[in-house]
Design an enzyme around this catalytic site. Structure first.
Site, mmCIF file in Angstrom:
data_model
loop_
_atom_site.group_PDB
_atom_site.id
_atom_site.type_symbol
_atom_site.label_atom_id
_atom_site.label_comp_id
_atom_site.label_asym_id
_atom_site.label_seq_id
_atom_site.Cartn_x
_atom_site.Cartn_y
_atom_site.Cartn_z
ATOM 1 N N HIS A 93 0.818 -1.224 0.000
ATOM 2 C CA HIS A 93 0.000 0.000 0.000
ATOM 3 C C HIS A 93 0.855 1.280 0.000
ATOM 4 O O HIS A 93 0.745 2.118 -0.884
ATOM 5 C CB HIS A 93 -0.889 0.046 1.245
ATOM 6 C CG HIS A 93 -1.727 -1.156 1.474
ATOM 7 N ND1 HIS A 93 -2.889 -1.396 0.783
ATOM 8 C CD2 HIS A 93 -1.592 -2.196 2.341
ATOM 9 C CE1 HIS A 93 -3.443 -2.517 1.212
ATOM 10 N NE2 HIS A 93 -2.671 -3.025 2.154
HETATM 11 C C1 BDR Z 1 -2.651 0.695 5.510
HETATM 12 O O1 BDR Z 1 -2.810 0.089 6.785
HETATM 13 C C2 BDR Z 1 -1.580 -0.241 7.322
HETATM 14 O O2 BDR Z 1 -1.625 -1.479 7.949
HETATM 15 C C3 BDR Z 1 -0.577 -0.168 6.205
HETATM 16 O O3 BDR Z 1 0.691 0.226 6.683
HETATM 17 C C4 BDR Z 1 -1.164 0.830 5.261
HETATM 18 O O4 BDR Z 1 -0.753 2.141 5.574
HETATM 19 C C5 BDR Z 1 -3.393 -0.144 4.494
HETATM 20 O O5 BDR Z 1 -4.733 -0.212 4.819
#
Ligand code: BDR
Ligand code: CA
Length: 312
Positions: free
Chosen positions: A242
């Site tokens: 992400h």
């Molecule tokens: C986001 O949630 C976190 O667990 C990850 O680092 C990312 O920023 C994805 O939903």
């Protein structure tokens, strides 16, 4: 043009990869500071991890500021079941010998934005938006110094990854997201609709494992853990990367498809907490108008980010 950036994050496996890709891009990105916030793991752990990434990268000249320990109004939510208790999956980062900074991230943001020229600093946020929201609540005028906010958060067609309705960063502090998304400055929001198209598949993992570079080796130790969790929880092939999408967007915006939309955040409904309603700009009257990333070109993006990590 070299952009002056502040990265606000909750490292976290994919946050660490975003940091490494940014640190490997000094021609394009002048990293003024890294701020951390409670999110994937508690803020002290995020602080240690950000410092560890800088030690690994040989970039302990970049200051790290610890920020908010809890969200504005809701109960804290962590994601250590995904990132591991250390937040680093299976990786171990070096201890940093850099001096500890006593300055709170919110004070840093107020001071830095308060003294900066209008539109001169880009802020990347890859965690809950508590730090910037707190700074904006204290002094709304600081928003003027922001050139663009590039944020990983939210979900439209993809629904959610914490609940069926919400993505983690917005779920973790919906009131903060509401403040930040409505700050009036240009925003590019990269939510699950885009990031779930960017997975660390078996081929990509092989590419990382073949790399002789220490940053990529650390990244693959991190991702191996999250890949296993994704397999168990979601039955998915390869964890979504992400947060590195934010850095990829700054480096190569042509790899991303962006639409202008209106986004509003559900704050006070327990079941739908953190839901982002993503609508055409004309379809509803409330919510901020922002750039919403709907798609990305995954393989060139992966190649770019690995290349940048290999420059460390
Ligand atoms: C986001 O949630 C976190 O667990 C990850 O680092 C990312 O920023 C994805 O939903
Ligand atoms: Ca994150």
């Amino acid at each position: 043009m070299r952009r002056s950036i502040i990265i606000d994050c909750d490292p976290g496996v994919d946050d660490c990869i975003a940091l490494m890709a940014a640190l490997g891009s000094p021609k394009e990105l002048d990293i003024r500071a890294i701020c951390v916030v409670a999110g994937n793991v508690p803020v002290e752990t995020c602080y240690r991890n950000a410092r560890g990434v800088l030690a690994l990268a040989g970039r302990e000249d970049v200051p790290v500021y610890a920020g908010c320990e809890r969200p504005l109004s809701v109960e804290p939510a962590f994601a250590d079941h995904v990132h591991g208790e250390s937040g680093l999956g299976g990786a171990v980062l070096p201890d940093s010998a850099a001096p500890l900074s006593g300055l709170h991230a919110v004070d840093y943001l107020c001071e830095t934005f308060g003294n900066a020229a209008p539109g001169s600093i880009t802020m990347v946020i890859t965690g809950p938006m508590t730090n910037l929201a707190t700074a904006l609540a204290r002094d709304p005028k600081i928003a003027a110094a922001v050139d663009e906010l590039v944020i990983m958060g939210g979900a439209g067609t993809e629904g959610g990854n914490v609940t069926p309705h919400a993505e983690f960063n917005v779920f973790a502090d919906p009131h903060a997201a509401e403040i930040v998304l409505n700050c009036g400055r240009p925003i590019t929001l990269i939510g699950l609709d885009a990031t779930l198209q960017f997975r660390c598949t078996a081929n990509r993992m092989q590419r990382m494992l073949a790399s002789p570079h220490s940053a990529v080796a650390a990244a693959s130790d991190m991702i191996a853990h999250v890949n296993a969790v994704y397999g168990e929880i979601y039955g998915a092939e390869g964890a979504a990367l992400h947060d590195p999408c934010t850095i990829g967007y700054l480096l190569a915006p042509e790899l991303f498809k962006v639409e202008m939309v209106r986004v509003s955040v559900v704050c006070d409904n327990a079941e739908r907490r953190g839901h982002t309603a993503v609508q055409a700009p004309s379809s509803i009257s409330d919510g901020a108008v922002i750039g919403w990333v709907t798609g990305l070109d995954a393989q060139p993006l992966f190649n770019l980010l690995i290349d940048r990590m290999e420059r460390l």
